[in-house]
Design an enzyme around this catalytic site. Structure first.
Site, PDB file in Angstrom:
ATOM      1  N   ARG A 532       0.391   2.378  14.414  1.00 58.97           N
ATOM      2  CA  ARG A 532       1.437   3.266  13.889  1.00 58.97           C
ATOM      3  C   ARG A 532       2.703   3.183  14.727  1.00 58.97           C
ATOM      4  NH1 ARG A 532       0.596   7.116   9.998  1.00 58.97           N
ATOM      5  NH2 ARG A 532      -1.549   7.279   9.241  1.00 58.97           N
ATOM      6  N   GLU A 565      -8.002   4.476  13.360  1.00 56.43           N
ATOM      7  CA  GLU A 565      -8.253   5.428  12.276  1.00 56.43           C
ATOM      8  C   GLU A 565      -9.360   4.894  11.376  1.00 56.43           C
ATOM      9  OE1 GLU A 565      -4.695   6.600  10.259  1.00 56.43           O
ATOM     10  OE2 GLU A 565      -3.498   6.634  12.097  1.00 56.43           O
ATOM     11  N   GLU A 576       0.774   4.706   2.328  1.00 57.70           N
ATOM     12  CA  GLU A 576       1.391   5.233   3.544  1.00 57.70           C
ATOM     13  C   GLU A 576       1.981   4.106   4.379  1.00 57.70           C
ATOM     14  OE1 GLU A 576       0.543   8.187   7.326  1.00 57.70           O
ATOM     15  OE2 GLU A 576      -0.537   8.381   5.431  1.00 57.70           O
ATOM     16  N   ASP A 633      10.242   4.411  -1.351  1.00 58.71           N
ATOM     17  CA  ASP A 633      11.404   5.311  -1.283  1.00 58.71           C
ATOM     18  C   ASP A 633      12.610   4.493  -0.822  1.00 58.71           C
ATOM     19  OD1 ASP A 633      12.997   7.514  -1.336  1.00 58.71           O
ATOM     20  OD2 ASP A 633      12.286   8.321   0.577  1.00 58.71           O
ATOM     21  N   HIS A 844      -7.980  12.748  -1.063  1.00 61.84           N
ATOM     22  CA  HIS A 844      -8.267  11.314  -1.125  1.00 61.84           C
ATOM     23  C   HIS A 844      -7.057  10.663  -1.801  1.00 61.84           C
ATOM     24  CE1 HIS A 844     -12.363  11.785   0.212  1.00 61.84           C
ATOM     25  NE2 HIS A 844     -12.672  12.587  -0.796  1.00 61.84           N
ATOM     26  N   CYS A 846      -6.233   7.693  -2.096  1.00 63.52           N
ATOM     27  CA  CYS A 846      -6.546   6.474  -2.856  1.00 63.52           C
ATOM     28  C   CYS A 846      -6.805   6.795  -4.320  1.00 63.52           C
ATOM     29  CB  CYS A 846      -7.779   5.787  -2.268  1.00 63.52           C
ATOM     30  SG  CYS A 846      -7.623   5.391  -0.515  1.00 63.52           S
TER      31      CYS A 846
END
Length: 878
Positions: A532, A565, A576, A633, A844, A846
């Site tokens: 990240r 993660e 994400e 975005d 969730h 997904c």
């Protein structure tokens, strides 16, 4: 049967003959009684023409007693019931097939039969029409209050391809002024009508009617002369005269019925001519009949929708490519109102057929001949609309100098029957090629593109089947993806989804076979393992290696893993990942893009320190987002998407890319004083770099010494726009486009979507309709629409502000944008996650599932939900 033979022409197949016979039988079943009664009536009132006739119920026999019209009508009905003898037409009074097409009106007053017969005899030899001849017959019929002679002539001419092709001819090609008049811009109509009438009269004298099909097919001299005189978008029919004729005749219901019936008989013969006899190549004037019929403003009325219009569309859909292009060029001169009438005609037929049938996976709309034919005809009007709009065919982006590298797996793919389709780029519509234009060349069409979309068709279209037909490209199965103008963005997006998924499965299968044949490590996915805190470094370095070593891996399904993660990527982790990458890349501090606070849009930084490879990787990220069905975005002006589709930016594109500069240049163009003396500007412009230092650029050589004047200001504006939108960012954008095409080069993206739809595809919809989301949300685990907690949940969500609603979407689906088609297309599930508790809601991403505990109060629900969506970050295993 032996008397009829076509030694030089192939016979139509049995299926077409059966269809033709079935159509005829259907029509005859309904109209046979009427036609026979009319024959008896005409036999009683006019006779067969044989002076030696011995039939006692024929007006031509010596002992026949004359009766009035009413008595003849009653007697005709009686003769039909007893199947009385009908006379054969005498050579001097030949009865044509069209005689039985015509309806007739009869006055109750007594009219001299000798006068009526004389009027009818005057027109029995009319085999083609002019405006003058139609109005002459109309005037005579009006005086006698009997329109049956005109109805006869219309039935005879409009049911005959030969007659219609020869009708309403012009004596000379249209002038530029006459072409403008087709758009309804002429102010002096009286003069036009006089000129058209004189032209029709001249045409009637010059063009004698043909008596054989060989003359119609181009063997006659007059036809050849017409062809030599005509321009590519010209036809020999006087369109204004046709419009005036229709305007006067269609107000009469009985005359209108003659047009309808004639079209029913005309269309199957025309379809056969075009399919098997190659008539257009021998006589381009054959196109006249389509021009004439399409001028009928009543084509979209209910009477035509059952038989006449479907058959005519089938005939028109058989036109060769050159003929379709010629029609499109001609219709491009029409006004927006006339264009819209033709669009509505075909749309009415498609909608009528869709609504009146029950289409499903076993009864496909693709198999409905009428819908398919009408869609093909609508394509001609669509390209006419493009041609008639505001075209920009000059400002095209140059193709990439270096071809995108092919995969090293190509040889094995060929051996396995997995050859790549469209290696030279996306497919192009044949009509588009014939016309030499692209949809993207049109800045503003004559009528909006949205009017060509048929929503009822989109609702019944089985897109998985349609996509299969699109890829197979067989003549037996029609795909509506070949006519993307008729599909909405949601339907086209589904087609693109199928294409992407099948390509992913193909790459996965090839990878598995490689691992078996060559012993390579099995890696069926495009795996990205990132941190990240170093997401740009990790992702872009990995993507750069893949792009250099084997670009085909970019077409594998993306699988993202965040280091440390536990989230398993079923779509949500990828969402994400894209969001975080976009946030980093478009951070103004990095300096790859500039941000305009006034427009809220990003633009390429012309003085960026980043190399071209970085922009290539950004293009890859955008391509991967589309390929993996993720919304980004991203806020670019529309000109970026136009450039991705192959069009350069122009002065008009500055309106949204740089509105302040656009307004300044617009005022310069409109300035009425002396530009040179009052403004004192030259062909040298200045910009600032990242550090605020001025950079000078000469739009022309020695530009600082060339003043901008009233005479050269247009050139100045054009070159200024060219520099700002193209030249200054040429290296950055070429690299960006190259990366984008690495992922999408084999996709039907360019074929299906326009630039504004590409933006919708990448960015999603900005309109967040949470009421539509509430309507489509499903429930699980014991919840339903009427549960207390569910009602309180929606009341709470609707009370949120815009930013909080976007956070909720981000928390639940992985993105804060609505998919193509709006939130109503988002399939969200709310599932019960135990009784009242202090735990926060989870999701969730997904699968767009929200796990919601059954909180004891509305206040607690609001507090827990706000905390969850505000501080949500990271993934874990539940």
């Amino acid at each position: 049967h032996k008397a009829i033979s076509f030694p030089s022409l192939p016979l139509p197949p049995f299926s077409l003959l059966c269809r033709h016979l079935c159509n005829c039988y259907y029509i005859e079943k309904r109209a046979a009684a009427k036609h026979l009664i009319e024959r008896y009536y005409h036999q009683l009132t006019e006779g067969c023409g044989n002076e030696l006739c011995s039939n006692s119920w024929c007006a031509s026999s010596a002992g026949f007693r004359r009766m009035d019209n009413n008595a003849a009508a009653v007697k005709a009905l009686e003769l039909y019931k007893v199947n009385a003898k009908l006379c054969d037409p005498h050579p001097s009074k030949k009865v044509t097939a069209s005689t039985y097409l015509e309806s007739s009106t009869h006055s109750n007053r007594k009219i001299n039969h000798q006068d009526i017969n004389s009027v009818r005899d005057n027109f029995k030899d009319v085999s083609y029409l002019t405006e003058e001849k139609v109005f002459e017959i109309l005037d005579i019929c009006g005086e006698n209050e009997d329109y049956s002679p005109l109805i006869r002539v219309i039935g005879r001419v409009f049911s005959s391809a030969d007659g219609l092709v020869q009708s309403f001819r012009r004596s000379k090609p249209h002038t530029k002024e006459e072409l403008k008049s087709l758009q309804g811009k002429d102010e002096d109509k009286d003069e036009d009508e006089k000129e058209a009438a004189s032209c029709s009269a001249t045409a009637m004298e010059d063009d004698s009617p043909t008596s054989s099909s060989s003359s119609r097919l181009g063997e006659g001299s007059s036809g050849e002369n017409d062809v030599q005189k005509l321009a590519p978008d010209e036809v020999s029919v006087d369109i204004e005269a046709v419009r005036r004729v229709y305007e006067r005749l269609l107000s009469n219901e009985k005359i209108e019925a003659a047009f309808l019936n004639a079209l029913v008989y005309l269309s199957p013969n025309v379809e056969c001519d075009l399919t098997y006899h190659n008539v257009y190549s021998r006589d381009p004037n054959y196109l006249n009949l389509f021009v004439i019929v399409m001028e009928n403003s009543n084509l979209h009325s209910p009477e035509y929708l059952e038989i006449a219009l479907p058959q005519f569309c089938k005939a028109m859909s058989k036109l060769p490519l050159a003929a379709q292009a010629k029609l499109a060029r001609l219709w491009s001169h029409y006004s927006a109102e006339q264009m819209r009438r033709m669009v509505e005609t075909f749309q009415q037929l498609i909608t009528y057929k869709v609504i009146s049938n029950e289409f499903n996976s076993r009864n496909l709309v693709n198999d409905d001949d009428a819908v398919v034919a009408a869609t093909k005809c609508l394509k001609i009007v669509y390209y006419a609309n493009v041609l008639g709009g505001d075209l920009d065919m000059e400002h095209n982006e140059e193709e990439d100098e270096e071809p995108i590298p092919e995969s090293s797996e190509l040889t094995l793919q060929e051996l396995l029957g997995e050859e790549r389709r469209n290696k030279k780029g996306p497919r192009v519509d044949p009509l588009e090629t014939e016309l030499g234009i692209r949809t993207n060349d049109c800045r503003r069409p004559l009528i909006p593109f949205e009017e060509f979309v048929n929503e009822p068709l989109n609702e019944v279209l089985e897109m998985d089947k349609d996509y299969t037909f699109f890829k197979v490209e067989t003549e037996n199965k029609f795909s509506f993806m070949t006519c993307p103008f008729s599909l909405n963005a949601v339907t086209k997006n589904l087609g693109l989804y199928y294409d992407n998924r099948i390509r992913m499965y193909s790459e996965r299968r090839i990878t598995v076979l490689y691992s078996l044949v060559q012993g390579q490590q099995l890696n069926p996915y495009l795996r990205l393992k990132v941190r990240r805190d170093h997401i740009i470094d990790d992702a872009l370095v990995r993507l750069e290696m893949i792009a250099m070593e084997n670009p085909a891996d970019l077409k594998k399904q993306l699988y993202v893993e965040f280091e440390g993660e536990q989230g398993v990527d079923e779509g949500g982790v990828s969402k994400e990942f894209f969001q975080l990458v976009v946030e980093e890349i478009f951070n103004p501090d990095i300096g790859m893009f500039t941000y305009d606070e006034r427009t809220k849009l990003f633009w390429f930084n012309a003085s960026s320190f980043e190399n071209e490879g970085q922009y290539t990787l950004i293009g890859i990220v955008l391509g991967l987002a589309i390929y993996n069905n993720c919304i980004l975005d991203v806020h670019f002006p529309m000109v970026v998407y136009r450039k991705l589709m192959g069009k350069k930016g122009t002065f008009r594109d500055l309106a949204d890319a740089n509105p302040v500069l656009y307004q300044s240049l617009k005022e310069l163009l409109e300035y009425e004083g002396s530009v040179e003396e009052d403004m004192m500007i030259t062909f040298q412009i200045s910009q600032t770099d990242l550090f605020g230092n001025p950079l000078m650029y000469d739009l022309r050589e020695n530009g600082d010494k060339i003043p901008v004047t009233n005479e050269n200001r247009k050139e100045f504006v054009a070159q200024y726009s060219e520099y700002m939108l193209n030249k200054s960012i040429e290296k950055q954008f070429k690299a960006f486009r190259r990366g984008f095409h690495m992922v999408t080069n084999e996709s039907p993206l360019k074929y299906l979507f326009r630039p504004e739809e590409i933006e919708l595809l990448i960015c999603g919809s900005r309109n967040l309709d949470f009421l539509a989301l509430e309507e489509t949300t499903e429930y699980d685990g014991g919840y339903n629409r009427d549960s207390r907690i569910i009602k309180e949940f929606w009341e709470t969500l609707h009370s949120f502000g815009e930013e909080q609603k976007r956070l909720f979407l981000q928390f639940t689906t992985g993105t804060d944008r609505a998919p193509v088609g709006g939130l109503g297309k988002l399939k969200m599930i709310i599932a019960k996650n135990g009784p009242d508790t202090d735990r926060l809601p989870t999701s969730h991403t997904c699968f767009n599932v929200l796990l919601l505990p059954e909180y004891g109060s509305k206040e607690k629900l609001r507090e827990r939900l706000l905390k969850a969506i505000t501080y949500a970050k990271g993934f874990g295993m539940l």
